[in-house]
Design a protein around this motif. Structure first.
Motif, mmCIF file in Angstrom:
data_model
loop_
_atom_site.group_PDB
_atom_site.id
_atom_site.type_symbol
_atom_site.label_atom_id
_atom_site.label_comp_id
_atom_site.label_asym_id
_atom_site.label_seq_id
_atom_site.Cartn_x
_atom_site.Cartn_y
_atom_site.Cartn_z
ATOM 1 N N LEU A 206 11.123 25.160 -1.545
ATOM 2 C CA LEU A 206 10.404 26.438 -1.112
ATOM 3 C C LEU A 206 11.352 27.260 -0.192
ATOM 4 N N LEU A 207 12.190 27.295 0.259
ATOM 5 C CA LEU A 207 13.670 28.368 0.483
ATOM 6 C C LEU A 207 13.730 29.363 -0.555
ATOM 7 N N PRO A 208 13.465 29.201 -1.510
ATOM 8 C CA PRO A 208 14.009 30.540 -2.141
ATOM 9 C C PRO A 208 12.637 31.058 -2.291
ATOM 10 N N LEU A 209 11.547 30.743 -2.583
ATOM 11 C CA LEU A 209 9.825 31.448 -2.321
ATOM 12 C C LEU A 209 10.330 32.338 -1.441
ATOM 13 N N ALA A 210 9.908 31.747 0.116
ATOM 14 C CA ALA A 210 10.469 32.685 1.263
ATOM 15 C C ALA A 210 11.333 34.423 0.946
ATOM 16 N N GLU A 211 12.602 33.627 0.452
ATOM 17 C CA GLU A 211 13.108 35.756 0.398
ATOM 18 C C GLU A 211 12.298 36.035 -1.407
ATOM 19 N N ARG A 212 12.648 35.736 -2.028
ATOM 20 C CA ARG A 212 12.044 36.371 -3.315
ATOM 21 C C ARG A 212 11.012 37.443 -2.737
ATOM 22 N N HIS A 213 9.566 36.701 -1.448
ATOM 23 C CA HIS A 213 8.773 37.182 -1.389
ATOM 24 C C HIS A 213 8.973 37.931 0.034
ATOM 25 N N GLN A 214 9.677 37.694 0.459
ATOM 26 C CA GLN A 214 10.029 38.295 1.197
ATOM 27 C C GLN A 214 8.784 38.107 3.284
ATOM 28 N N VAL A 215 8.751 36.811 2.765
ATOM 29 C CA VAL A 215 7.380 35.973 4.336
ATOM 30 C C VAL A 215 8.095 34.775 5.022
ATOM 31 N N GLN A 216 7.623 34.512 6.031
ATOM 32 C CA GLN A 216 8.515 33.327 6.663
ATOM 33 C C GLN A 216 7.257 32.291 5.999
ATOM 34 N N ILE A 217 8.209 31.284 5.804
ATOM 35 C CA ILE A 217 7.552 30.348 5.027
ATOM 36 C C ILE A 217 7.902 28.809 6.501
ATOM 37 N N ASP A 218 6.855 28.387 7.225
ATOM 38 C CA ASP A 218 7.198 26.707 7.980
ATOM 39 C C ASP A 218 6.214 25.350 7.302
ATOM 40 N N PHE A 219 7.027 24.587 7.201
ATOM 41 C CA PHE A 219 6.813 23.985 6.827
ATOM 42 C C PHE A 219 6.594 21.977 7.704
ATOM 43 N N ALA A 220 5.804 21.934 7.697
ATOM 44 C CA ALA A 220 6.207 20.653 8.666
ATOM 45 C C ALA A 220 4.418 19.819 8.566
ATOM 46 N N HIS B 141 1.433 -1.194 -0.561
ATOM 47 C CA HIS B 141 0.033 0.355 0.021
ATOM 48 C C HIS B 141 1.058 1.110 0.078
ATOM 49 N N LYS B 142 0.117 2.523 -0.938
ATOM 50 C CA LYS B 142 0.898 3.427 -0.289
ATOM 51 C C LYS B 142 1.237 4.462 0.812
ATOM 52 N N GLY B 143 2.088 5.088 1.349
ATOM 53 C CA GLY B 143 2.240 6.156 2.228
ATOM 54 C C GLY B 143 1.122 7.449 2.326
ATOM 55 N N VAL B 144 1.380 7.363 3.939
ATOM 56 C CA VAL B 144 -0.001 8.617 4.081
ATOM 57 C C VAL B 144 0.929 9.585 4.524
ATOM 58 N N MET B 145 0.940 10.265 3.978
ATOM 59 C CA MET B 145 1.449 11.966 4.193
ATOM 60 C C MET B 145 0.268 13.052 4.585
ATOM 61 N N MET B 146 0.213 14.228 5.714
ATOM 62 C CA MET B 146 -0.577 14.883 5.422
ATOM 63 C C MET B 146 0.151 16.367 6.406
ATOM 64 N N GLU B 147 0.763 17.395 5.549
ATOM 65 C CA GLU B 147 1.326 18.236 5.671
ATOM 66 C C GLU B 147 0.514 19.769 5.613
ATOM 67 N N ARG B 148 1.974 20.085 6.569
ATOM 68 C CA ARG B 148 0.971 22.191 6.350
ATOM 69 C C ARG B 148 2.233 23.040 5.763
ATOM 70 N N LEU B 149 1.813 24.342 5.215
ATOM 71 C CA LEU B 149 2.414 24.944 4.894
ATOM 72 C C LEU B 149 1.815 26.386 5.802
ATOM 73 N N ASP B 150 2.424 27.099 6.332
ATOM 74 C CA ASP B 150 1.654 28.572 7.247
ATOM 75 C C ASP B 150 2.908 29.254 6.542
ATOM 76 N N ILE B 151 2.086 30.298 6.135
ATOM 77 C CA ILE B 151 3.312 31.765 5.752
ATOM 78 C C ILE B 151 3.223 32.838 5.988
ATOM 79 N N LEU B 152 3.873 33.776 6.590
ATOM 80 C CA LEU B 152 3.836 34.442 7.486
ATOM 81 C C LEU B 152 3.819 35.363 6.553
ATOM 82 N N GLY B 153 3.365 37.073 6.159
ATOM 83 C CA GLY B 153 3.572 37.373 5.789
ATOM 84 C C GLY B 153 3.773 39.006 6.073
#
Length: 383
Positions: free
Chosen positions: A278-292, A175-187
């Motif tokens: 995701l790492l370069p996007l945080a710098e480009r958009h001047q935001v904080q990106i948390d991925f967990a 069977h496949k694995g199951v990953m449930m993930e969340r992105l939080d962006i603070l601008g």
């Protein structure tokens, strides 16, 4: 006190609420189910060991016979939440409707334990050469904390393990694995009339979603397993929340998504690839990106095709072992050294649904199959 009939066991298990849920208002203890099983199995001569995983949440490991090897028949004691208003019958009452036993947990999967007990009862007068272990876990439908705790403890169980999840009595070895993930962006919020007053978390999320979809396309080109009905890994953008008003630059945005990797795809490698994008996007958009992760992942599962348990199950059922998209506790039992297979009487199409049922014409074939597995692994000397 005599152990009840098969139907009475079914009814008692269904009547014992054992919802597990990430939402506290729905979440319940599974003690009522564990208490029933421990009582019945204890009366049959099983040695019952209870483990409290978290407050009010228990695993049960019941054993008959001793020594290495043997067979584990496993399942989870919890159910998903339910909306009684959508059911045609009482979800906590076993009801017979058109040749089906209807009730919450009949298919997925408290009813499996009653079928295991029915299968083993006439065999208990015979000498067991290898042990039979009956495992009931907690919180499979939410965190899988019961199975995770077993794997973390590292205690060997049996030579083979069968998990009675709904597979229509067809053996499942992948069977496949199951990953449930969340992105939080603070601008940074600001007046919408001047984009320079803020940094839009929503626009940054737009870019993040683009990268996730690009990765999805790449992985679906690179990874494929034709044994699955959906042969590629999947990534589902499940829910998004952000902003509060049209005339404000969006200051916060969150995305939750589901990733189903194929066997052979390492979850940590996948997360690393996402972070790299995701790492370069945080710098480009001047935001904080948390991925967990929202929860620890359920790893993909694969039991080799020529394993003794796979060959035996194929012979007994007449079906070639296949693959399913849903996740189970199989990888955790496999980590403990068991040849592992998923094989149960229910149909996944009616699981997690109002009117969940088990076809009554599956009852005796399941009992017969389980009895043959017990005879093979427990009544005959180890090869």
């Amino acid at each position: 006190m005599p152990v009840p009939s098969l139907k009475a066991q079914f009814a008692a298990l269904i009547a014992a609420p054992s919802v597990s849920c990430t939402q506290p208002q729905w979440d319940l203890s599974n003690w009522a189910v564990i208490e029933l099983l421990a009582g019945w199995l204890g009366d049959l001569g099983f040695a019952c060991e209870l483990q409290e995983i978290t407050p009010g949440k228990f695993n049960l490991l019941a054993s008959y016979g001793s020594g290495p090897g043997g067979l584990v028949l496993a399942g989870h004691s919890d159910t998903v939440p339910f909306d009684a208003a959508l059911w045609q019958t009482d979800p906590l009452k076993l009801t017979e409707v058109d040749g089906r036993w209807v009730g919450l947990g009949s298919c997925d999967m408290k009813g499996f334990f009653a079928l295991v007990i029915e299968a083993v009862r006439p065999l208990l007068e015979q000498p067991f050469q290898q042990p039979l272990l009956i495992l009931a876990t907690c919180d499979e439908e939410s965190s899988m904390s019961g199975a995770r705790a077993l794997a973390a403890a590292g205690r060997p169980l049996g030579r083979a393990a069968v998990i009675g999840e709904p597979t229509g009595l067809k053996p499942v070895r992948l069977h496949k694995g199951v990953m449930m993930e969340r992105l939080d962006i603070l601008g940074r919020s600001g007046h919408s009339s001047d984009p320079g007053l803020g940094h839009s978390a929503l626009e940054a999320m737009h870019a993040c979603i683009g990268e996730l979809m690009s990765l999805r396309a790449q992985w679906q080109r690179e990874f494929r397993n034709p044994q699955f009905g959906v042969p590629q890994p999947t990534l589902n953008l499940g829910c998004i929340h952000g902003g509060d008003n049209p005339n404000r630059i969006c200051g916060q945005c969150a995305l939750e998504f589901d990733l189903r990797p194929l066997p052979g795809m390492d979850p940590e490698w996948l997360r690393g690839a996402i972070r790299e994008r995701l790492l370069p996007l945080a710098e480009r958009h001047q935001v904080q990106i948390d991925f967990a992760p929202l929860f620890p992942c359920v790893p993909p599962f694969e039991q080799v095709a020529d394993a003794e348990l796979v060959r035996l199950a194929e012979r007994l059922t007449g079906h070639t072992a296949g693959a399913v998209a849903f996740g189970t506790e199989a990888p955790y039992l496999q980590q403990l050294g068991c040849e592992t297979l998923v094989l149960g009487p229910g149909d996944i199409a009616c699981a997690h649904q109002p009117g969940e049922y088990l076809d009554m014409d599956r009852l005796q074939p399941t009992v017969t199959l389980l009895r043959e597995l017990i005879q093979h692994y427990c009544l005959r000397p180890a090869a």
